[in-house]
Design an enzyme around this catalytic site. Sequence first.
Site: not given
Length: 728
Positions: A533, A613
């Site tokens: 928020d 990777e």
Amino acid sequence: MSIVIDENLGLFTLHTHSSTYQIKVGPYGFVLHTYYGPRIDGEDLSYLLPRRSMSFSANPADTGSDRSFSMDSQPQEYATYGATDYRESALQVTGPDGAAYADLRYDGFECCAGKYGLEGLPALYGEGFDTLKLYLIDAHTGLRVTLLYGVLEQEDVITRAALIENRGTAPLSLDRALSLCLDFPTSDYDLYTFHGRHCRERIPQRTPLPHGKLRVDSLRGASSHQYNPFIILCDRSASEDAGCCYGASLVYSGSFLAQAEVDQAGATRLVMGIHPDTFRWSLAPGDVFTVPEVCLTFSGEGLTGLSHRLHRAFRDHLCRGKFRTARRPVLINSWEAVYFDFDSDKLVEIARSAAPLGVELLVMDDGWFGKRDDDNSGLGDWVVNEKKLKGSLAELARRVNECGLGLGIWIEPEMVSEDSDLYRAHPDWCLHIPGRAGSRSRNQLVLDMGRSDVQDYLLASISDVLRSANIAYVKWDMNRHLTEVGSAVLPAGRQGEAGHRHILGVYRLMDRLTAAFPDILFEGCSGGGGRFDAGMLYYTPQIWCSDDTDAAERLIIQYGTSFGYPISTVGSHVSVCPNHQTGRTTPLRTRGVVAMAGTFGYELDISRMSEEEKQEVSAQVALYKRNYTLINQGDYYRLSDVMAQSDYAAWLFVSPAQDRALFNFVQRYAQAASPGFRIRLKGLKPQARYRIGDTGLTLSGAALMGAGLYLPPMDGDYGAVQWEIEEI
Ligand code: DGJ
């Protein structure tokens, strides 16, 4: 000056770049609202105020025989309960006579350059604001309300807050004190709300306003995963690119209410603020209560324009500290890599593997303190578990630093485990109701953060840890909602204050800790995005977006989050597959593309990755760093409606100079015999020519925005494309 005042007409007009908000001191001194919408200069818009007699809408006592004036139909700046308005009120006060009644009339104004501040509460700040203060008084009780307006012209932002003061001689009780009351004359709008749950936050929902009350709220003591304190009211026809949109974001992290009400006359009232159901505040003579801020934004150019304005306002005028602008490190977090099962050697191994790939910070998540090998004990004991770490924190930091990475740690200050030294010493420090057993959630209790002794203990113990080693980052978590909201330091008649005092205490601690350690990057978290928020963004410039790290799920979660919050605030990591939350496998490339729509990082054991990777990770980190400013300071465009389109998601970052862009595409659900995808870009210069990634294509902005890009279908689900676009 963005505020135009005509004292003779009692007219206050707030202008932003493309909006106008107008207030009128109306008949009998009531403070009325005439207009909020596209910019209009030089008009008294009070001709819009309704004058009609409506049965069963009462008339204030001093209107005499004038039946055409009722607060039940007048648009107002701060509606009160008791004096003829039957709609949802912003303020409800119980006086010494025990009656719920407040009757506020105009009592003057002040206007100045700059932005007002709110004591103890987060609020927007900075250059470019003008402030209007309107004074309202209830002559009977001496209740004085100061309505605060902050106008940030260039971002089309108007902030609102209020000070409520008892200037009388008898105590008053505030039964509700909301931040926003905003009346619109019609109801032909849709309302966007953002709902969810743990691991699925901020899912957008668009609802045509019905008669009655459409509300989202939280009674959880936190803004919550379930509903976000951000709403958008928009034209029925509004799209990403067109239509009037009004955003309202509450700068507050506790229980809240956000509601749109369509009344008997088809008018709409928006209210927003601290949830009144569990709130009561005693206001002794001389006391002042400060109402949290709400940030209003207007866009006449659709939802994208609204998001852009809010993103800029939050980035530049809400986030604070060094990391508001300084580049934040690419991090690797230990949580999904090792959970509670680690020691220094394991962490250093991860750091050593991550360093050559360009990763800059290792975060040691939960489990380094007190007795904490699972989530049943230890919270509150902010003392390094040197036995588990096999050494001190300073020693670990030194070893991680030697690998070339900074070290970050996890904390959860607001909580206490019953199995902790803190709880054994201070059982009354948690929120509780005497005689009632405390409810547990994740087997932990909530500290009474309103108490200054609790705040002081946390400040001292956490500061000691942070001072003991070279710590570059802190993740501030909060993993349960409030129950038994009672405080041992408040008398019975003031227990209704415990919830708000708790949040004020959280803010006070955050303020003190972040001020004491200005070089540490703080990231907010509440079981992922349970406290995502505007209030939190004042203290932590980034917040872990969700505990769901599945790239396919994140497409939806980050899409919803982007409506109200800037990309620079959205914590987002690449994690291992099969994903720990969903069991789904998505390509590493796709996980990278999705995590780059946020504060980029990793959350897996890099030391176990294959060489191939690792090369991919290295390339991702390099691309992210190359595009850091574009992603974090550029304009973000949603190129697809992720809720409506199941086949793909696409988004774009465009630099302020419109000379660079980053195009991102994920094929979600592969379809047989798909014709492929044509996606129009946005925000580019029509006349300019752009090079499109490694495709060999160069196209004009007009072609990219008008005709679009073509992407052939890919085999299988969740393939991704990412193209850097450059003006040539
Ligand atoms: C919840 C957070 O969202 C996770 O990332 C992790 O930090 C755990 N808490 C640790 O308990």
